[in-house]
Design a protein around this motif. Structure first.
Motif, PDB file in Angstrom:
ATOM      1  N   PRO A 111       0.799  -1.234   0.000  1.00  0.00           N
ATOM      2  CA  PRO A 111       0.000   0.000   0.000  1.00  0.00           C
ATOM      3  C   PRO A 111       0.833   1.286   0.000  1.00  0.00           C
ATOM      4  CG  PRO A 111      -0.432  -1.319   2.001  1.00  0.00           C
ATOM      5  CD  PRO A 111       0.599  -2.033   1.201  1.00  0.00           C
ATOM      6  N   ARG A 112       2.102   1.179   0.384  1.00  0.00           N
ATOM      7  CA  ARG A 112       2.954   2.364   0.451  1.00  0.00           C
ATOM      8  C   ARG A 112       3.757   2.592  -0.826  1.00  0.00           C
ATOM      9  NH1 ARG A 112       5.708   2.217   6.531  1.00  0.00           N
ATOM     10  NH2 ARG A 112       3.745   2.184   7.713  1.00  0.00           N
ATOM     11  N   ALA A 113       3.785   1.621  -1.702  1.00  0.00           N
ATOM     12  CA  ALA A 113       4.637   1.711  -2.890  1.00  0.00           C
ATOM     13  C   ALA A 113       4.141   2.792  -3.847  1.00  0.00           C
ATOM     14  CB  ALA A 113       4.678   0.366  -3.596  1.00  0.00           C
ATOM     15  N   GLY A 114       5.089   3.574  -4.361  1.00  0.00           N
ATOM     16  CA  GLY A 114       4.782   4.586  -5.361  1.00  0.00           C
ATOM     17  C   GLY A 114       5.118   4.091  -6.754  1.00  0.00           C
ATOM     18  N   GLU A 115       4.888   4.915  -7.747  1.00  0.00           N
ATOM     19  CA  GLU A 115       5.125   4.505  -9.130  1.00  0.00           C
ATOM     20  C   GLU A 115       6.602   4.202  -9.378  1.00  0.00           C
ATOM     21  OE1 GLU A 115       4.851   3.243 -12.867  1.00  0.00           O
ATOM     22  OE2 GLU A 115       3.237   3.473 -11.393  1.00  0.00           O
ATOM     23  N   ALA A 116       7.503   4.983  -8.771  1.00  0.00           N
ATOM     24  CA  ALA A 116       8.929   4.734  -8.970  1.00  0.00           C
ATOM     25  C   ALA A 116       9.314   3.344  -8.454  1.00  0.00           C
ATOM     26  CB  ALA A 116       9.762   5.806  -8.264  1.00  0.00           C
ATOM     27  N   GLU A 117       8.746   2.948  -7.339  1.00  0.00           N
ATOM     28  CA  GLU A 117       9.059   1.633  -6.771  1.00  0.00           C
ATOM     29  C   GLU A 117       8.426   0.516  -7.583  1.00  0.00           C
ATOM     30  OE1 GLU A 117       9.426   3.044  -2.129  1.00  0.00           O
ATOM     31  OE2 GLU A 117       7.555   3.273  -3.243  1.00  0.00           O
ATOM     32  N   ARG A 118       7.230   0.756  -8.114  1.00  0.00           N
ATOM     33  CA  ARG A 118       6.615  -0.242  -8.992  1.00  0.00           C
ATOM     34  C   ARG A 118       7.403  -0.387 -10.296  1.00  0.00           C
ATOM     35  NH1 ARG A 118       1.828   1.990  -6.551  1.00  0.00           N
ATOM     36  NH2 ARG A 118       1.653   3.577  -8.178  1.00  0.00           N
ATOM     37  N   GLN A 119       7.918   0.733 -10.789  1.00  0.00           N
ATOM     38  CA  GLN A 119       8.720   0.693 -12.015  1.00  0.00           C
ATOM     39  C   GLN A 119      10.021  -0.065 -11.788  1.00  0.00           C
ATOM     40  OE1 GLN A 119       7.997   1.426 -15.047  1.00  0.00           O
ATOM     41  NE2 GLN A 119      10.050   1.021 -15.863  1.00  0.00           N
ATOM     42  N   LEU A 120      10.633   0.114 -10.625  1.00  0.00           N
ATOM     43  CA  LEU A 120      11.862  -0.620 -10.309  1.00  0.00           C
ATOM     44  C   LEU A 120      11.607  -2.124 -10.344  1.00  0.00           C
ATOM     45  CD1 LEU A 120      14.794  -0.821  -9.376  1.00  0.00           C
ATOM     46  CD2 LEU A 120      13.986  -0.530  -7.018  1.00  0.00           C
ATOM     47  N   VAL A 121      10.499  -2.569  -9.767  1.00  0.00           N
ATOM     48  CA  VAL A 121      10.156  -3.999  -9.782  1.00  0.00           C
ATOM     49  C   VAL A 121      10.020  -4.486 -11.221  1.00  0.00           C
ATOM     50  CG1 VAL A 121       8.320  -5.659  -9.247  1.00  0.00           C
ATOM     51  CG2 VAL A 121       9.117  -4.053  -7.494  1.00  0.00           C
ATOM     52  N   ARG A 122       9.366  -3.688 -12.081  1.00  0.00           N
ATOM     53  CA  ARG A 122       9.201  -4.087 -13.486  1.00  0.00           C
ATOM     54  C   ARG A 122      10.534  -4.174 -14.208  1.00  0.00           C
ATOM     55  NH1 ARG A 122       4.321  -0.803 -12.956  1.00  0.00           N
ATOM     56  NH2 ARG A 122       5.435   1.074 -13.599  1.00  0.00           N
ATOM     57  N   GLU A 123      11.446  -3.247 -13.905  1.00  0.00           N
ATOM     58  CA  GLU A 123      12.760  -3.255 -14.555  1.00  0.00           C
ATOM     59  C   GLU A 123      13.581  -4.478 -14.146  1.00  0.00           C
ATOM     60  OE1 GLU A 123      14.463   0.475 -13.492  1.00  0.00           O
ATOM     61  OE2 GLU A 123      13.159   1.641 -14.837  1.00  0.00           O
ATOM     62  N   ILE A 124      13.543  -4.811 -12.874  1.00  0.00           N
ATOM     63  CA  ILE A 124      14.265  -5.989 -12.402  1.00  0.00           C
ATOM     64  C   ILE A 124      13.686  -7.248 -13.038  1.00  0.00           C
ATOM     65  CG2 ILE A 124      14.849  -7.402 -10.392  1.00  0.00           C
ATOM     66  CD1 ILE A 124      14.736  -4.788  -8.730  1.00  0.00           C
ATOM     67  N   LEU A 151      10.477  -5.475  -3.702  1.00  0.00           N
ATOM     68  CA  LEU A 151       9.096  -5.643  -3.259  1.00  0.00           C
ATOM     69  C   LEU A 151       8.918  -5.219  -1.802  1.00  0.00           C
ATOM     70  CD1 LEU A 151       8.135  -9.155  -4.708  1.00  0.00           C
ATOM     71  CD2 LEU A 151       7.357  -6.937  -5.560  1.00  0.00           C
ATOM     72  N   ALA A 152       9.902  -5.554  -0.966  1.00  0.00           N
ATOM     73  CA  ALA A 152       9.783  -5.299   0.472  1.00  0.00           C
ATOM     74  C   ALA A 152      10.179  -3.883   0.869  1.00  0.00           C
ATOM     75  CB  ALA A 152      10.640  -6.305   1.246  1.00  0.00           C
ATOM     76  N   ALA A 153      11.037  -3.247   0.095  1.00  0.00           N
ATOM     77  CA  ALA A 153      11.610  -1.959   0.494  1.00  0.00           C
ATOM     78  C   ALA A 153      10.581  -0.880   0.841  1.00  0.00           C
ATOM     79  CB  ALA A 153      12.550  -1.449  -0.597  1.00  0.00           C
ATOM     80  N   PRO A 154       9.455  -0.782   0.132  1.00  0.00           N
ATOM     81  CA  PRO A 154       8.509   0.296   0.462  1.00  0.00           C
ATOM     82  C   PRO A 154       7.849   0.163   1.834  1.00  0.00           C
ATOM     83  CG  PRO A 154       8.139  -0.509  -1.775  1.00  0.00           C
ATOM     84  CD  PRO A 154       9.077  -1.472  -1.116  1.00  0.00           C
ATOM     85  N   CYS A 155       8.102  -0.915   2.557  1.00  0.00           N
ATOM     86  CA  CYS A 155       7.524  -1.024   3.903  1.00  0.00           C
ATOM     87  C   CYS A 155       8.071   0.056   4.829  1.00  0.00           C
ATOM     88  CB  CYS A 155       7.771  -2.418   4.498  1.00  0.00           C
ATOM     89  SG  CYS A 155       9.461  -2.733   5.063  1.00  0.00           S
ATOM     90  N   GLY A 202      -1.403  -2.994  -6.587  1.00  0.00           N
ATOM     91  CA  GLY A 202      -1.615  -2.636  -5.191  1.00  0.00           C
ATOM     92  C   GLY A 202      -2.442  -3.651  -4.430  1.00  0.00           C
ATOM     93  N   ALA A 203      -2.421  -4.914  -4.903  1.00  0.00           N
ATOM     94  CA  ALA A 203      -3.224  -5.974  -4.288  1.00  0.00           C
ATOM     95  C   ALA A 203      -2.424  -6.632  -3.162  1.00  0.00           C
ATOM     96  CB  ALA A 203      -3.632  -7.003  -5.334  1.00  0.00           C
ATOM     97  N   ALA A 204      -2.447  -6.011  -1.986  1.00  0.00           N
ATOM     98  CA  ALA A 204      -1.575  -6.436  -0.887  1.00  0.00           C
ATOM     99  C   ALA A 204      -1.827  -7.880  -0.459  1.00  0.00           C
ATOM    100  CB  ALA A 204      -1.744  -5.495   0.302  1.00  0.00           C
ATOM    101  N   GLU A 205      -3.088  -8.239  -0.280  1.00  0.00           N
ATOM    102  CA  GLU A 205      -3.379  -9.593   0.191  1.00  0.00           C
ATOM    103  C   GLU A 205      -2.903 -10.646  -0.813  1.00  0.00           C
ATOM    104  OE1 GLU A 205      -7.396 -10.208   1.351  1.00  0.00           O
ATOM    105  OE2 GLU A 205      -7.380  -8.611   2.875  1.00  0.00           O
ATOM    106  N   ARG A 206      -3.069 -10.338  -2.105  1.00  0.00           N
ATOM    107  CA  ARG A 206      -2.630 -11.294  -3.131  1.00  0.00           C
ATOM    108  C   ARG A 206      -1.111 -11.388  -3.154  1.00  0.00           C
ATOM    109  NH1 ARG A 206      -2.934 -10.781  -9.055  1.00  0.00           N
ATOM    110  NH2 ARG A 206      -4.054  -8.825  -8.731  1.00  0.00           N
ATOM    111  N   VAL A 207      -0.419 -10.271  -3.005  1.00  0.00           N
ATOM    112  CA  VAL A 207       1.049 -10.285  -2.976  1.00  0.00           C
ATOM    113  C   VAL A 207       1.547 -11.130  -1.806  1.00  0.00           C
ATOM    114  CG1 VAL A 207       3.125  -8.887  -2.611  1.00  0.00           C
ATOM    115  CG2 VAL A 207       1.355  -8.103  -4.188  1.00  0.00           C
ATOM    116  N   VAL A 208       0.982 -10.916  -0.625  1.00  0.00           N
ATOM    117  CA  VAL A 208       1.401 -11.662   0.559  1.00  0.00           C
ATOM    118  C   VAL A 208       1.163 -13.155   0.359  1.00  0.00           C
ATOM    119  CG1 VAL A 208       0.912 -12.066   3.005  1.00  0.00           C
ATOM    120  CG2 VAL A 208       1.099  -9.727   2.141  1.00  0.00           C
ATOM    121  N   SER A 209       0.003 -13.511  -0.178  1.00  0.00           N
ATOM    122  CA  SER A 209      -0.317 -14.921  -0.406  1.00  0.00           C
ATOM    123  C   SER A 209       0.613 -15.547  -1.438  1.00  0.00           C
ATOM    124  CB  SER A 209      -1.772 -15.051  -0.868  1.00  0.00           C
ATOM    125  OG  SER A 209      -2.084 -16.388  -1.174  1.00  0.00           O
ATOM    126  N   LEU A 210       0.837 -14.847  -2.547  1.00  0.00           N
ATOM    127  CA  LEU A 210       1.715 -15.365  -3.602  1.00  0.00           C
ATOM    128  C   LEU A 210       3.145 -15.526  -3.099  1.00  0.00           C
ATOM    129  CD1 LEU A 210       0.457 -13.256  -6.641  1.00  0.00           C
ATOM    130  CD2 LEU A 210       0.276 -15.739  -6.399  1.00  0.00           C
TER     131      LEU A 210
END
Length: 230
Positions: A111-124, A151-155, A202-210
């Motif tokens: 829930p705290r992740a911004g677009e820059a952090e989501r983009q970093l995940v996509r690049e990796i 994935l964890a850093a935005p916590c 931004g699907a936190a529950e799905r991310v945690v489960s996966l």
């Protein structure tokens, strides 16, 4: 040159010194040892490492003390140092710890992740795709570590991220990905694709489960081959 001697030379060859402080030595040794590219039992050559950094033995010894505490290094009975790999039971424990910590971090991170952090995940993830296209499991694994950390850093909880990093590092010397058939690595990559998609949405529950399912799968598959030489 004996096999162990070659392995020690290969360890030193992977070093990329960027400073001469104890912290610089520790950070770089940790990076190399946690890469999964160094076999358990490899001699850690104190003098050669000191020469590579252009320092005395003292900062290297202090760095190795820290790495012993992190489970990456162990004392040789002759007084030297060897790369340590976790036993089967230690591996189970480390993955149990890592799974619990990672799921806790992700619950806050998504829930705290911004677009820059989501983009970093996509690049990796794209770099992982490229590595896998060439069958480069080592490269895929190295990017996989960066993927999980991103994935964890935005916590925004540095202590939690540090504990998570240490648990991941301590299991890395077991060289888990090198134990798996390529078809299984491809399956794990599919997990990463699903995680990245859920993270971007931004699907936190799905991310945690996966993430929990993914780490459980890694643990079980590695244990299947734990007694097979890597």
């Amino acid at each position: 040159m004996p096999g162990r001697g070659r392995a020690a030379v290969e360890l030193v060859a992977q070093l990329r010194p960027t400073g001469t402080s104890q912290e610089a030595v520790l950070t770089e040794l940790r990076r190399v040892l946690a890469s999964g590219r160094v076999r358990a039992g490899t001699v850690v050559p104190l003098d050669q490492i000191a020469a590579a950094f252009g320092v005395s033995r003292t900062p290297v010894r202090e760095a190795l003390k820290s790495l012993i505490g992190e489970g990456l290094i162990r004392h040789n009975h002759r007084g030297g140092y060897l790369v340590h790999a976790p036993t089967r039971d230690e591996f189970v424990e480390l993955y149990t710890i890592r799974s619990a910590l990672e799921q806790a971090a992700l619950a806050s991170a998504v829930p705290r992740a911004g677009e820059a952090e989501r983009q970093l995940v996509r690049e990796i993830l794209e770099r992982q795709r490229n590595a896998l296209a060439f069958g480069d499991v080592g490269g895929w694994d190295a990017e996989g570590r960066a993927f999980h950390e991103a994935l964890a850093a935005p916590c925004r909880m540095p202590r939690l991220c540090l504990l998570l990093r240490d648990a991941a590092n301590s299991s890395a010397t077991a060289r888990p990905m090198q134990r798996l058939r390529l078809v299984r690595v491809r399956s794990l990559h599919a997990d990463h694709e699903a995680l990245a998609e859920a993270f971007s949405e931004g699907a936190a529950e799905r991310v945690v489960s996966l993430a929990g399912e993914h780490l459980h799968r890694v643990r079980n598959w590695v244990l299947d081959s734990f007694d097979t030489p890597s």
